[in-house]
Design an enzyme around this catalytic site. Structure first.
Site, PDB file in Angstrom:
ATOM      1  N   ASN A 426     -73.749  -0.413  37.879  1.00 25.30           N
ATOM      2  CA  ASN A 426     -74.332  -1.594  37.242  1.00 25.30           C
ATOM      3  C   ASN A 426     -75.249  -2.344  38.206  1.00 25.30           C
ATOM      4  OD1 ASN A 426     -74.951  -3.932  35.834  1.00 25.30           O
ATOM      5  ND2 ASN A 426     -72.883  -4.320  35.159  1.00 25.30           N
ATOM      6  N   ASP A 427     -74.680  -2.970  39.212  1.00 20.68           N
ATOM      7  CA  ASP A 427     -75.464  -3.812  40.113  1.00 20.68           C
ATOM      8  C   ASP A 427     -76.606  -3.053  40.781  1.00 20.68           C
ATOM      9  OD1 ASP A 427     -73.725  -5.914  39.546  1.00 20.68           O
ATOM     10  OD2 ASP A 427     -72.373  -5.353  41.168  1.00 20.68           O
ATOM     11  N   VAL A 428     -76.377  -1.786  41.130  1.00 15.26           N
ATOM     12  CA  VAL A 428     -77.381  -1.027  41.880  1.00 15.26           C
ATOM     13  C   VAL A 428     -78.528  -0.543  40.998  1.00 15.26           C
ATOM     14  CG1 VAL A 428     -75.712  -0.318  43.625  1.00 15.26           C
ATOM     15  CG2 VAL A 428     -76.110   1.143  41.633  1.00 15.26           C
ATOM     16  N   THR A 429     -78.455  -0.812  39.685  1.00 16.36           N
ATOM     17  CA  THR A 429     -79.543  -0.449  38.769  1.00 16.36           C
ATOM     18  C   THR A 429     -80.116  -1.675  38.065  1.00 16.36           C
ATOM     19  OG1 THR A 429     -78.025  -0.085  36.896  1.00 16.36           O
ATOM     20  CG2 THR A 429     -78.477   1.801  38.339  1.00 16.36           C
ATOM     21  N   ALA A 468     -70.767  -7.871  40.993  1.00 15.92           N
ATOM     22  CA  ALA A 468     -71.420  -9.100  41.434  1.00 15.92           C
ATOM     23  C   ALA A 468     -71.457 -10.154  40.328  1.00 15.92           C
ATOM     24  CB  ALA A 468     -72.842  -8.801  41.904  1.00 15.92           C
TER      25      ALA A 468
END
Length: 503
Positions: A426-429, A468
């Site tokens: 999620n956060d890394v995209t 996050a």
């Protein structure tokens, strides 16, 4: 040659520095360097582990021979006393090593790959606690450690080494305990903000530094134990405010701390192997922490000062609660789209790890390759809960190393990809890292999955957000199809659909 002669040769007499021991420690150090080199890539990780095990075996055996427990026995004639092996103490040492080995083997065989981050944090805590125990033993009996004069006063240099060792070790222990609890779910991964935490932290750190300096002039027990207590406390205070998205950096940072603690105790004990090993672990952990911070476009100080997620609620705003249109999809839909594609890029994340879907994911990729589809894997440096987490999981599933690419090597290829298959990341995209200056992840380099012609996003439900605490705009884009459900079951269903056995 009897046992006494062997021990005398190994120790160079009564504990004198022996060239053979120095050579053995040097060989151990070289093997540790080779181990770190091997562990830098999944393809050479096994050989790296072997080098590390051989090096540690040599170091432990050498230390046992050069620090063999001895006792002084009176003789009926000749010299009034002679040094004899203290077999009781030796048996106790070997028994402790045996117990530790059994515990390590059992844990290694039983631990799930998804629990590896918290296991690493737990091991770091043990290294820190060991440093504290050694420092305490040296303080309580400095003569036995050879760090005191005839009057029992500890040498100034040894006091500095001892103060540093116990401070770093205690911080490592308590900080690693908090990291373990957060990673294991026993404590919320959200930042826990104490009022006035910066003043408290700076005051505590200043007190530790001042007392360590004072310890060189006064070795009173209150000074030593106050340093110890404050160091345990600051470890808790430093890690509690750090949010879950910063855990990869925290794990790497604590790894570095454990190395420096071991090196400091190596100076106190006069053990070359501990100094070399500690320096290697400390420096490599510091370098990795720097790399992780660069991967998130954050400074090391900002991580320690607060961590990701500190303003998660503000950053996420009402986005996570807002009802926005999104396109649902099924395993059959995903199988059809990917089978018709030329290029598919798979982006694994922590959701894949939790569902243990790596094997099913590899089977899916194998089916696609049979259809003539070009398949690659894109790994973000901080995907998962520790550095290299995704690489380890994919290697466990026998994914070919040449199909796995880091962010900087593959990010430009998403624009040419027909399908980006995101499973649990999620956060890394999340494009908010580029577009929303109020987002807690703003500035973090991301995998540009939104540039692909079609995005298939595997997620358990639409209700949750990433670690996050930020909603992801990719969910609601026109080219995105949401595949809701357990990641492993979804991958299995796609495999069935690709093989023609789906419903």
């Amino acid at each position: 040659m009897d046992i006494q002669a062997i021990l005398s040769a190994a120790t160079g007499g009564h504990g004198a520095v022996n060239p053979y021991a120095a050579i053995a420690y040097l060989v151990s150090g070289i093997l540790f360097i080779l181990a770190l080199r091997g562990l830098s890539s999944p393809a050479t990780a096994q050989s790296g582990n072997r080098f590390g095990m051989i090096g540690m075996t040599i170091a432990v055996v050498t230390t046992l021979l050069t620090h063999m427990p001895m006792r002084s026995d009176p003789l009926p004639q000749g010299n009034p006393h002679d040094l004899m092996v203290d077999w009781v103490s030796l048996i106790e040492i070997l028994a402790a090593i045996g117990v530790g080995a059994v515990i390590g083997i059992v844990m290694a065989r039983r631990i799930a790959m998804t629990a590896m981050p918290q296991l690493v944090a737990a091991f770091h805590s043990l290294v820190g606690l060991a440093a504290v125990a050694v420092a305490a033993a040296a303080y309580l009996n400095p003569v036995a450690f050879g760090i005191a004069d005839a009057a029992g006063q500890i040498h100034v240099v040894s006091r500095v080494e001892m103060g540093l060792g116990i401070a770093i070790g205690a911080i490592t222990f308590s900080g690693s305990v908090i990291a373990f609890l957060k990673l294991n779910g026993n404590m919320s991964g959200s930042p826990i903000m104490l009022p006035g935490r910066h003043i408290i932290n700076l005051g505590t750190l200043a007190a530790i530094v001042a007392l360590t300096a004072y310890f060189t002039q006064d070795q009173s027990p209150w000074v030593f134990w106050t340093i110890t207590g404050l160091s345990f406390a600051i470890g808790f205070l430093l890690i509690i405010p750090i949010g879950g998205a910063d855990m990869p950096v925290v794990v790497s940072m604590l790894n570095s701390y454990s190395g420096w603690a071991a090196a400091a105790m190596g100076f106190t004990l006069g053990n070359t192997a501990m100094i070399i090993t500690g320096a290697l672990v400390g420096s490599s952990g510091a370098i990795l922490s720097y790399i992780m911070c660069r991967a998130m476009n954050r400074s090391f100080i900002s991580v320690i000062a607060g961590g990701f997620g500190a303003d998660a609620e503000a950053g996420a705003g009402g986005g996570a609660k807002e009802q926005r249109p999104w396109k649902p999809g099924s395993a059959d839909d995903a199988a059809f789209l990917m089978s018709q594609a030329e290029n598919v890029i798979i982006v694994p994340g922590y959701g894949m790890a939790v569902a243990q879907a790596q094997h099913a994911l590899r089977e899916m990729a194998d089916q696609l390759k049979k259809e003539g589809v070009n398949v690659k894997y894109a790994i973000h440096p901080v995907a998962g809960r520790m550095p290299g987490h995704m690489n380890v999981l994919l290697a466990e599933a026998n994914v070919p190393y040449d199909e796995v690419f880091e962010l900087e090597d593959i990010n430009g290829e998403f624009a040419q990809a027909d399908v980006a298959f995101v499973i649990g990341a999620n956060d890394v995209t999340n494009p908010a890292a580029k577009t929303d200056k109020t987002s807690p992840i703003y500035g973090m380099p991301i995998l540009d999955v939104a540039n692909a012609k079609t995005v298939l996003f595997v997620k358990r439900s639409m209700g949750g957000v990433g670690y996050a605490g930020v909603d992801n705009d990719v969910f609601y884009m026109d080219q995105t199809m949401m595949l809701l459900g357990d990641a492993k079951k979804m991958a299995d269903d796609i495999v069935k659909a690709l093989s023609g056995t789906g419903h």
